[in-house]
Design an enzyme around this catalytic site. Structure first.
Site, mmCIF file in Angstrom:
data_model
loop_
_atom_site.group_PDB
_atom_site.id
_atom_site.type_symbol
_atom_site.label_atom_id
_atom_site.label_comp_id
_atom_site.label_asym_id
_atom_site.label_seq_id
_atom_site.Cartn_x
_atom_site.Cartn_y
_atom_site.Cartn_z
ATOM 1 N N ASN A 209 17.778 16.542 24.035
ATOM 2 C CA ASN A 209 17.559 15.260 24.790
ATOM 3 C C ASN A 209 18.240 14.112 24.001
ATOM 4 O O ASN A 209 18.737 14.385 23.030
ATOM 5 C CB ASN A 209 15.932 15.074 24.907
ATOM 6 C CG ASN A 209 15.529 15.045 23.705
ATOM 7 O OD1 ASN A 209 15.369 14.128 22.883
ATOM 8 N ND2 ASN A 209 14.514 15.905 23.404
ATOM 9 N N ASP A 278 10.150 20.273 26.581
ATOM 10 C CA ASP A 278 9.012 20.636 27.204
ATOM 11 C C ASP A 278 9.143 22.396 27.615
ATOM 12 O O ASP A 278 8.139 23.006 27.541
ATOM 13 C CB ASP A 278 8.836 20.040 28.485
ATOM 14 C CG ASP A 278 8.160 18.636 28.252
ATOM 15 O OD1 ASP A 278 7.423 18.634 27.156
ATOM 16 O OD2 ASP A 278 8.433 17.914 28.862
ATOM 17 N N LYS A 288 27.789 34.622 25.087
ATOM 18 C CA LYS A 288 28.108 33.344 25.893
ATOM 19 C C LYS A 288 27.956 33.936 27.241
ATOM 20 O O LYS A 288 28.635 34.828 27.752
ATOM 21 C CB LYS A 288 29.496 32.729 25.705
ATOM 22 C CG LYS A 288 29.645 31.500 26.326
ATOM 23 C CD LYS A 288 31.127 30.817 25.989
ATOM 24 C CE LYS A 288 31.308 29.739 26.572
ATOM 25 N NZ LYS A 288 32.667 29.386 26.712
ATOM 26 N N PRO A 306 4.956 25.175 23.116
ATOM 27 C CA PRO A 306 3.463 24.429 22.868
ATOM 28 C C PRO A 306 3.551 23.061 22.744
ATOM 29 O O PRO A 306 4.512 22.619 22.345
ATOM 30 C CB PRO A 306 3.379 25.313 21.522
ATOM 31 C CG PRO A 306 4.579 25.740 21.115
ATOM 32 C CD PRO A 306 5.534 25.697 22.101
ATOM 33 N N ASP A 307 2.517 22.472 23.057
ATOM 34 C CA ASP A 307 2.366 21.018 22.713
ATOM 35 C C ASP A 307 1.772 20.899 21.244
ATOM 36 O O ASP A 307 0.578 21.066 21.139
ATOM 37 C CB ASP A 307 1.522 20.429 23.834
ATOM 38 C CG ASP A 307 1.681 18.790 23.808
ATOM 39 O OD1 ASP A 307 1.376 18.396 22.598
ATOM 40 O OD2 ASP A 307 1.724 18.228 24.828
ATOM 41 N N ILE A 308 2.727 20.520 20.459
ATOM 42 C CA ILE A 308 2.284 20.296 18.938
ATOM 43 C C ILE A 308 1.278 19.502 18.630
ATOM 44 O O ILE A 308 0.202 19.563 18.223
ATOM 45 C CB ILE A 308 3.492 20.061 18.362
ATOM 46 C CG1 ILE A 308 4.627 21.029 18.683
ATOM 47 C CG2 ILE A 308 3.309 20.212 16.870
ATOM 48 C CD1 ILE A 308 6.087 20.532 18.058
ATOM 49 N N PHE A 324 3.579 9.530 20.500
ATOM 50 C CA PHE A 324 4.534 8.424 21.287
ATOM 51 C C PHE A 324 4.607 8.891 22.486
ATOM 52 O O PHE A 324 4.456 10.196 22.849
ATOM 53 C CB PHE A 324 5.905 8.523 20.360
ATOM 54 C CG PHE A 324 6.076 7.544 19.107
ATOM 55 C CD1 PHE A 324 5.338 7.730 18.161
ATOM 56 C CD2 PHE A 324 6.795 6.532 19.549
ATOM 57 C CE1 PHE A 324 5.369 6.927 17.123
ATOM 58 C CE2 PHE A 324 6.871 5.637 18.475
ATOM 59 C CZ PHE A 324 6.160 5.645 17.212
ATOM 60 N N LYS A 338 -1.784 9.408 29.099
ATOM 61 C CA LYS A 338 -1.318 10.589 28.014
ATOM 62 C C LYS A 338 -1.818 10.471 26.724
ATOM 63 O O LYS A 338 -2.382 11.631 26.282
ATOM 64 C CB LYS A 338 0.295 10.141 27.575
ATOM 65 C CG LYS A 338 0.880 11.282 26.900
ATOM 66 C CD LYS A 338 2.429 11.165 27.050
ATOM 67 C CE LYS A 338 3.028 11.539 28.380
ATOM 68 N NZ LYS A 338 4.348 11.495 28.503
ATOM 69 N N LYS A 342 -3.796 14.005 25.604
ATOM 70 C CA LYS A 342 -3.428 14.558 24.487
ATOM 71 C C LYS A 342 -4.651 14.456 23.542
ATOM 72 O O LYS A 342 -4.655 14.968 22.327
ATOM 73 C CB LYS A 342 -2.369 13.829 23.743
ATOM 74 C CG LYS A 342 -1.034 13.955 24.600
ATOM 75 C CD LYS A 342 0.108 14.622 24.045
ATOM 76 C CE LYS A 342 1.255 14.785 25.010
ATOM 77 N NZ LYS A 342 2.123 15.638 24.727
HETATM 78 O O1 C5P Z 1 4.117 15.131 26.852
HETATM 79 P P1 C5P Z 1 5.047 14.106 26.304
HETATM 80 O O2 C5P Z 1 6.279 14.938 25.609
HETATM 81 O O3 C5P Z 1 5.462 12.947 27.157
HETATM 82 O O4 C5P Z 1 4.401 13.769 24.823
HETATM 83 C C1 C5P Z 1 4.871 12.873 23.994
HETATM 84 C C2 C5P Z 1 4.179 13.047 22.751
HETATM 85 O O5 C5P Z 1 3.716 14.380 22.543
HETATM 86 C C3 C5P Z 1 4.896 12.661 21.462
HETATM 87 O O6 C5P Z 1 4.241 12.018 20.521
HETATM 88 C C4 C5P Z 1 5.595 14.127 20.954
HETATM 89 O O7 C5P Z 1 6.133 14.086 19.714
HETATM 90 C C5 C5P Z 1 4.349 14.973 21.601
HETATM 91 N N1 C5P Z 1 4.855 16.428 21.838
HETATM 92 C C6 C5P Z 1 4.501 17.527 21.070
HETATM 93 N N2 C5P Z 1 4.730 18.525 21.482
HETATM 94 C C7 C5P Z 1 5.344 18.747 22.718
HETATM 95 C C8 C5P Z 1 5.527 17.784 23.618
HETATM 96 C C9 C5P Z 1 5.412 16.560 22.872
HETATM 97 O O8 C5P Z 1 3.953 17.288 19.896
HETATM 98 N N3 C5P Z 1 5.499 20.026 23.136
#
Ligand code: C5P
Length: 411
Positions: A209, A278, A288, A306-308, A324, A338, A342
């Site tokens: 991105n 995501d 390739k 995974p959502d860190i 953020f 959000k 979270k």
């Molecule tokens: O869900 P979204 O990507 O909009 O959330 C943004 C926030 O979550 C940011 O703080 C980003 O660094 C964190 N994030 C994360 N792991 C992910 C997706 C987002 O830590 N897989």
């Protein structure tokens, strides 16, 4: 301006690195500081007082008997005006003098007569730096509450390679700002993720991105200047590591997750600024992917990363978590939603297309008391405001500790 109203005394001693102090003087004056240059006679062999006077805008002092000071006590008059004394370059000889309290010229005399912080930026041949006498002297300076920056490694003017190069002007400039900055996050261990992740599809392609990492790096710099012990986990970021910050580079979201989880147990504050992908390709092709006439397009299947941030926030004893949110619309609704999803105490919302890659940013803070918009600001100023906001929430109002910069010592 970072140093508006600050008076700095910049001391130069004999070293080829004096040329870097010319650039440092420009950085300091451009940031609003008044710079009073004092040189040893040896320093004047490497760069002229005229150059330093022209760049600083003030006469340069060398002699401790300089009659331009009304009472003829330049060592007192010059040191009393200073918010900090910076000696860059500091030779092995000058460090030895400071360690033993010798004062046989203006610079060493005003250093011992000071009533303000003293920052030393060594510059010398690698053998001189490693010499046990120099190392003993450096330990002594640190015990005496003098801040000594470690030199850089690399090629030296003498042709040798090793430790002893004077730090670059930008790094010294950042260390000076850190020295003069209130230590609102003193000793706090802070982990920051920054920049874009990259999810490979095949050996030459991938999904990423447009995040530049500028906001995360600005926050890392501001948090280090506020006395935090900052570790950065960076994705694809083409930026220099802020002074005083440790850094680890990763590529994928899974690697970022692994690095965060390996570090998080020791962390007080976690700031997730990274734009984490995501999804990732379910299967990364070893070769390739080829396009061939008449063939169907290669099928791409994704799995969720995974959502860190959410994973850290869900730990049994999580650090203070800041997220953020880069939204494309309806920030006020999406930001608070959000934050709740979270489960973090503070979420900083912005509009992605308006901020990615730019130098400025306009954000809204979401916490349990509601939302607070902050005015448009450049990312470094905004980062300082955000660090203040985070410090207030983490520590309450018992904040102001403008104490000396944290440094490890053997005292
Ligand atoms: O869900 P979204 O990507 O909009 O959330 C943004 C926030 O979550 C940011 O703080 C980003 O660094 C964190 N994030 C994360 N792991 C992910 C997706 C987002 O830590 N897989």
């Amino acid at each position: 301006m970072n140093l508006a109203g600050k008076h700095l005394l910049l001391g130069l001693t004999g070293s080829i690195a004096c040329y870097k102090s010319a650039e440092l003087t420009r950085l300091l004056t451009q940031a609003g500081a008044t710079v009073q240059v004092t040189m040893t006679e040896s320093a004047a062999q490497f760069i002229t007082p005229i150059t330093m006077q022209a760049l600083s805008g003030h006469p340069v002092y060398i002699s401790q008997y300089d009659a331009r000071i009304d009472n003829n006590m330049p060592h007192i008059a010059l040191s009393r005006r200073a918010d900090a004394i910076v000696i860059a370059p500091a030779s092995a000889d000058f460090i030895a003098k400071l360690a033993t309290g010798l004062c046989d010229d203006l610079l060493s005399t005003l250093a011992i007569a000071r009533d303000c912080p003293l920052l030393i930026v060594p510059a010398m041949n690698r053998q001189m730096w490693q010499n046990s006498a120099t190392q003993r002297n450096v330990v002594q300076l640190r015990c005496d509450d003098i801040i000594v920056l470690d030199p850089d490694a690399g090629s030296q003017a003498c042709g040798e390679i090793g430790n002893g190069r004077m730090l670059e002007p930008q790094a010294i400039y950042e260390a000076i700002i850190a020295l003069l900055h209130p230590k609102k996050l003193s000793g706090k261990r802070i982990l920051i993720t920054a920049g874009a992740t990259f999810e490979p599809i095949d050996p030459v392609r991938g999904i990423t991105n447009r995040s530049s990492g500028k906001m995360g790096f600005a926050l890392a710099r501001a948090a280090a200047q506020a006395g935090g012990r900052v570790h950065l986990i960076a994705g694809l970021v083409e930026l220099a590591t802020p002074w005083g910050v440790s850094r680890e580079n990763i590529q994928t979201a899974q690697q970022m997750y692994n690095s965060v989880m390996a570090t998080i147990a020791d962390i007080d504050i976690f700031i997730a600024v990274a734009a984490v992908g995501d999804w990732r390709a379910a299967q990364v092709s070893e070769h390739k992917l080829k396009k061939a006439a008449g063939q169907p397009l290669p099928p791409l299947h994704f799995v969720e990363n995974p959502d860190i941030l959410a994973s850290v926030a869900a730990l049994p004893t999580p650090p203070y978590c800041v997220g953020f949110a880069a939204e494309s619309s309806e920030l006020s609704i999406n930001g608070e939603a959000k934050r709740r999803r979270k489960n973090v105490p503070l979420l900083i919302g912005n509009l992605g297309p308006k901020t990615f890659g730019k130098d400025g940013n306009e954000v809204v803070l979401f916490d349990k008391t509601g939302s607070t918009p902050l005015p448009l600001a450049d990312k470094q100023s905004l980062a300082r405001t955000l660090v203040d906001e985070i410090a207030q929430r983490v520590l309450g109002n018992t904040l102001h500790d403008p104490g000396a910069m944290h440094q490890l010592s053997d005292c």
